[in-house]
Structures are given as structure tokens and as C-alpha cells.
Design an enzyme around this catalytic site. Structure first.
Site, PDB file in Angstrom:
ATOM      1  N   LYS A 173       2.987 -12.751 -21.655  1.00 47.63           N
ATOM      2  CA  LYS A 173       2.749 -13.077 -20.245  1.00 47.63           C
ATOM      3  C   LYS A 173       3.214 -11.912 -19.383  1.00 47.63           C
ATOM      4  O   LYS A 173       4.296 -11.359 -19.637  1.00 47.63           O
ATOM      5  CB  LYS A 173       3.524 -14.360 -19.902  1.00 47.63           C
TER       6      LYS A 173
ATOM      7  N   SER B 220       1.458 -21.812 -15.415  1.00 49.50           N
ATOM      8  CA  SER B 220       1.060 -20.475 -15.039  1.00 49.50           C
ATOM      9  C   SER B 220       0.757 -19.540 -16.221  1.00 49.50           C
ATOM     10  O   SER B 220       0.066 -18.541 -16.038  1.00 49.50           O
ATOM     11  CB  SER B 220       2.148 -19.821 -14.173  1.00 49.50           C
TER      12      SER B 220
ATOM     13  N   SER C  44       5.095 -24.264 -17.289  1.00 45.29           N
ATOM     14  CA  SER C  44       4.113 -23.197 -17.464  1.00 45.29           C
ATOM     15  C   SER C  44       3.807 -22.777 -18.886  1.00 45.29           C
ATOM     16  O   SER C  44       2.833 -22.064 -19.112  1.00 45.29           O
ATOM     17  CB  SER C  44       4.532 -21.969 -16.668  1.00 45.29           C
TER      18      SER C  44
HETATM   19  N1  GLN Z   1       3.290 -25.617 -11.824  1.00 45.32           N
HETATM   20  C1  GLN Z   1       4.641 -25.143 -11.770  1.00 45.32           C
HETATM   21  C2  GLN Z   1       4.839 -24.332 -10.506  1.00 45.32           C
HETATM   22  O1  GLN Z   1       3.878 -23.979  -9.933  1.00 45.32           O
HETATM   23  C3  GLN Z   1       4.883 -24.349 -13.009  1.00 45.32           C
HETATM   24  C4  GLN Z   1       5.743 -23.172 -12.834  1.00 45.32           C
HETATM   25  C5  GLN Z   1       6.207 -22.490 -14.083  1.00 45.32           C
HETATM   26  O2  GLN Z   1       6.614 -23.126 -15.052  1.00 45.32           O
HETATM   27  N2  GLN Z   1       6.273 -21.169 -13.987  1.00 45.32           N
HETATM   28  O3  GLN Z   1       5.914 -24.079 -10.082  1.00 45.32           O
END
Ligand code: GLN
Length: 463
Positions: A59, A134, A158
Site C-alpha cells: 500500500k 482504503s 482498511s
Molecule cells: N473507512 C475508514 C475511514 O475512512 C477506513 C480507514 C482505514 O482503515 N484506513 O476512515
């Protein structure tokens, strides 16, 4: 039969096959869009170890020396990382190959990958649908067979949500079990690096390699939890009618039945704090984000305007042009909840909710070895207009945020398909209970064998 790891290391050790692989990956990824940058090294790593020759997608908010570190943001578009995250160093020491950086919602903020300023990722099962977020690029890359292993980061789901949208395994480890050194901070008290794979053994091995204390991360933790409770009781979170989309509700029932059929007593539980999870998460996550993202000011590195009258204007311009709307929204919300005189009302209150959640979960673990729950109330949704609105995307984070607020490990497990798109459930264990999760996933493997999307890369077909 050769293991997944053996097949991949034989492939990357053979320069002709490796070249074919790189070509096939480029072709497929032209449609899927999982990678933001791809840097394959033909010479396979000199190091031999338990991950020798295994290509890994990373990532793009995790530092890999000599590769971009964009975080999916314009503000870091041209940044090349001068160092590698501790987790990456440990994988490399075992012979793994860091072949490229994968797409993400800008700084990890989102649930679809559509908040990336730099790439457009599709779900390999149906290109009209999102891969999730994400860490959507990592999940899509694994699902499309482009890499056997990929890393994401999980602040509020995420790793697990995109894994579940794409039909692969995704682990959110215990908070502090894998060093955060080299992970670009979004919400420091919630996040952790986590692996995704289609092969459980590889997932497990990568976790084993990355985990452990690190002098570069003072929030590291070490501990233990017995793994021999796989025949133990599984707590199942009771949910109101209509909370889950019909195919997810059906998959939830099937997963409960499968665990019962495997001999696990099922205990139905409810969480009083369920409605407090999302407000607490977004209070803490935005507060911490507003502080963490203050470092991106265009002065030392990253995007800078061509002209500014003074340093204040330079920072204003860099941040105005460099950050996307979702990031700006969260910085504003975060500074709002932390503003002078109001910390107790918001951040302090959210921390109390966190304590409440931990207490409720500890009570459940008194007589259950793990908790089963959905990952997300829906399957992958459509890209663009026909998709899920951003407010609903946030409220839908309820099941994933729980593990982050509590610091506990949770594993997303693929449980089949409906309407041509993957379904997934998650199991959550007490702190350091990763082995218990792997063992339960292994048991469920026979009931829910992994499916492969059409057009995925099949390394067996490379001559
Ligand atoms: N959907 C969550 C957010 O937008 C996920 C974030 C994450 O785990 N980086 O904050």
C-alpha cells in the site's frame, strides 16, 4: 503438491518466466488499476528465507526504500522514500520482493479507493464496482492473482473491508504487534499494518515475520494468547433486521451454521455500545489526523507552490492544492473536535466510549474464544454515481472500527459469492489471538473454498 510459496519462488527465480509474469501483470492491471507504481527487479533477492522470491504489493502509505510514497495524494506525488518501514525490512530479510506500490484512498481516508488523487482501482470481480478501501489496490492485486501477498494498513477497516469486497483474506493484527515505523500516520492510536493473501499459510507466515517489538516504535506491544481454543464457543453479534443487505445477512447465517457444524457452540451476544462506535471512531480518527497531517506543509518535501509571498502563504497554498476534499474535511473536523476548551466534550468523551467498548468485549471473551460478525453491511458497491454516498460509507464502518477502537486482532474471511461479487465475514479474537483466528479460518476453508475471478493471472499457465 507444491505450496503457493514454492510455486511463486520458482517463478521469480526463472528470469524468462519472470518476464512473462511482468507482462501478464501489466496487461491485467491495465484493467484493474491496482498498482500506482510497479518496480519489478528481475534479479531475484539474494536472501533466502521463508518468503524467498515472493512478490509483495505494498500500500502506498508504507515506506519502501527507493520507491514512491505518495499516500494517494497530490501533495506527495513525487516523493521517493529514502528508507523502508520496519515491516518491509523484515519481509525483505526473509527474501520477499517488493514489486510495487498499490492504490489507496488518500492517506487511508475512505472505503472505496475513489478518494485516491492518483489512480482508479476497480474490483477484479466486476470492473464497474469498487475494490473497497482504503487498501483497495492491495486487495484487488491479490484477488486478480497479480501478487500472492500484499500489505495494507487498517485504521478503521482498511485491510478487512477491501479484502472482503475482493474475496481474499485480510488480517488486522493486534494494535502494536507490527511496528508502525514507516507507515504514514493517519490515526496513530488506531492503526496497524496488515497482510492480505489468498493462501492462509502465506498470510500467517507474513504476519509471523513482520510482528515483534521494534526500537523505532514506542507503541509496540508483545503478549500471548493461547491458540488451542478452536473448539471453543463463538460469540455471534446479534443485529437488528435490516441492518445488513440481504446477501450479507444470508452469508452471516451461513457462517454461523458452518461454525456450529464444525462443533463450535454458538453464543448470541449484543453490544450496548454499538451505536457509539462510529461517532467515537470518527472523533478520534479525525482528531489524530488533523495533528498527523500538519507535517505536510510543502516546506521540507512534497508539493510546493511555485510562488509564495511568505512561509504562511506557501503552506496554505501547498495544502490547498495538495490535499483532496475528503482529507480537508477530516482535518477540519479534527481541529473542530480538538479546539480549545472542547477536548473533553469530544475527544475525551470518545476515549471513554473506547473504554466502554473494551470492557464489553472483555466480558464477552470470558466465555467465548472469538466473536463472529460481518465486515461491512453490503457487498462491493458500484463505482461513481450509482455507488454508496459518503455519509453511508462512514456509518457502514461500524463492524470494522470496533476492532480498531479495542486494539484487537480481526481476520476477514471470504465466504463465497452472491450476484458474482464476493462475500466475507470477520472473526475477532482477544489481544494476540492471531493464531486462534488462523486456526478458525483453516477450519472454515473447507466450507468456503476460495473462488477466483475470471481473467485473474494464473501463474501455472506461464511457460
Ligand atoms: N473507512 C475508514 C475511514 O475512512 C477506513 C480507514 C482505514 O482503515 N484506513 O476512515
Amino acid at each position: 503438491m507444491q505450496s503457493t510459496a514454492e510455486l511463486w519462488s520458482a517463478l521469480t527465480a526463472d528470469s524468462e518466466k519472470f518476464a512473462q509474469y511482468v507482462q501478464a501483470l501489466r496487461d491485467i492491471d491495465g484493467r484493474v488499476g491496482s498498482f500506482l507504481s510497479f518496480s519489478p527487479q528481475v534479479v531475484s533477492s539474494q536472501k533466502t528465507g521463508s518468503l524467498s522470491g515472493i512478490p509483495v504489493g505494498v500500500k502506498d502509505n508504507i515506506a519502501v526504500e527507493g520507491q514512491p510514497l505518495t499516500c494517494g495524494s497530490r501533495i506527495l506525488e513525487n516523493l521517493i522514500s529514502p528508507y523502508s518501514a520496519t515491516a518491509i525490512q523484515r519481509l525483505v530479510a526473509e527474501g520477499a520482493l517488493m514489486v510495487g506500490k498499490t492504490n489507496l484512498d488518500e492517506f487511508g481516508m475512505g472505503s472505496s479507493c475513489e478518494n485516491s488523487a492518483l489512480g482508479n482501482t476497480s474490483n477484479p470481480w466486476n470492473l464497474d464496482y469498487v475494490a473497497g478501501g482504503s487498501s483497495g489496490g492491495s486487495a484487488a492485486a491479490v484477488a486478480a492473482g497479480l501478487v500472492p501477498l500484499a500489505l495494507g494498513s487498517d485504521t478503521g477497516g482498511s485491510v478487512r473491508q477491501p479484502a472482503s469486497f475482493c474475496g481474499v483474506y485480510g488480517l488486522k493484527p493486534t494494535y502494536g504487534s507490527i511496528s508502525r515505523s514507516g507507515l504514514t500516520a493517519y490515526a496513530s492510536s488506531l492503526e496497524v499494518i496488515g497482510p492480505m493473501a489468498r493462501d492462509l499459510q502465506l498470510l500467517k507466515e507474513s504476519f509471523r515475520v513482520m510482528a515483534g517489538l521494534d526500537s523505532m516504535d514506542q507503541s509496540g506491544t508483545a503478549g500471548s494468547c493461547s491458540s488451542d481454543q478452536t473448539n471453543g464457543t463463538i460469540a455471534v453479534l446479534e443485529l437488528d433486521e435490516g441492518v445488513l443487505d440481504a446477501p450479507v445477512a444470508e452469508a452471516y447465517r451461513q457462517a454461523i451454521d458452518a461454525l456450529e457444524a464444525l462443533g463450535h457452540p454458538i453464543k448470541r451476544v449484543s453490544l450496548q455500545s454499538l451505536n457509539l462506535i462510529v461517532p467515537a471512531y470518527y472523533t478520534i480518527a479525525t482528531a489524530e489526523a488533523s495533528a498527523n497531517l500538519a507535517r505536510f506543509n510543502g516546506i521540507r518535501y512534497g508539493m510546493a507552490p511555485t510562488f509564495a509571498e511568505n512561509p504562511a502563504e506557501l503552506m496554505r497554498k501547498a495544502r490547498h492544492e495538495g490535499f483532496g476534499d475528503e482529507v480537508k474535511l477530516r482535518i477540519l473536523l479534527g481541529t473542530y473536535v480538538l479546539r480549545s476548551g472542547f477536548q473533553d466534550q469530544y475527544y475525551g468523551q470518545a476515549q471513554k466510549v473506547r473504554t466502554l467498548i473494551r470492557q464489553e468485549l472483555a466480558a464477552i471473551y470470558q466465555d467465548a474464544s472469538a466473536i463472529l460478525m460481518p465486515v461491512f453491511p453490503t457487498q462491493a458497491f458500484k463505482k461513481g454515481e450509482g455507488g454508496m454516498d459518503e455519509y453511508r460509507q462512514k456509518t457502514a464502518d461500524v463492524f470494522t472500527c470496533l476492532a480498531n477502537l479495542a486494539g484487537l486482532p480481526a481476520l476477514a474471511i471470504p465466504t463465497g459469492l452472491s450476484g458474482g461479487l464476493p462475500l466475507g465475514m470477520q472473526l475477532m479474537a482477544p489481544a494476540f489471538g492471531e493464531e486462534r483466528l488462523f486456526a478458525l479460518a483453516k477450519e472454515l476453508e473447507k466450507t468456503f473454498p476460495l473462488e477466483t475471478p475470471e481473467g485473474a493471472l494464473d501463474i501455472g499457465s506461464l511457460q
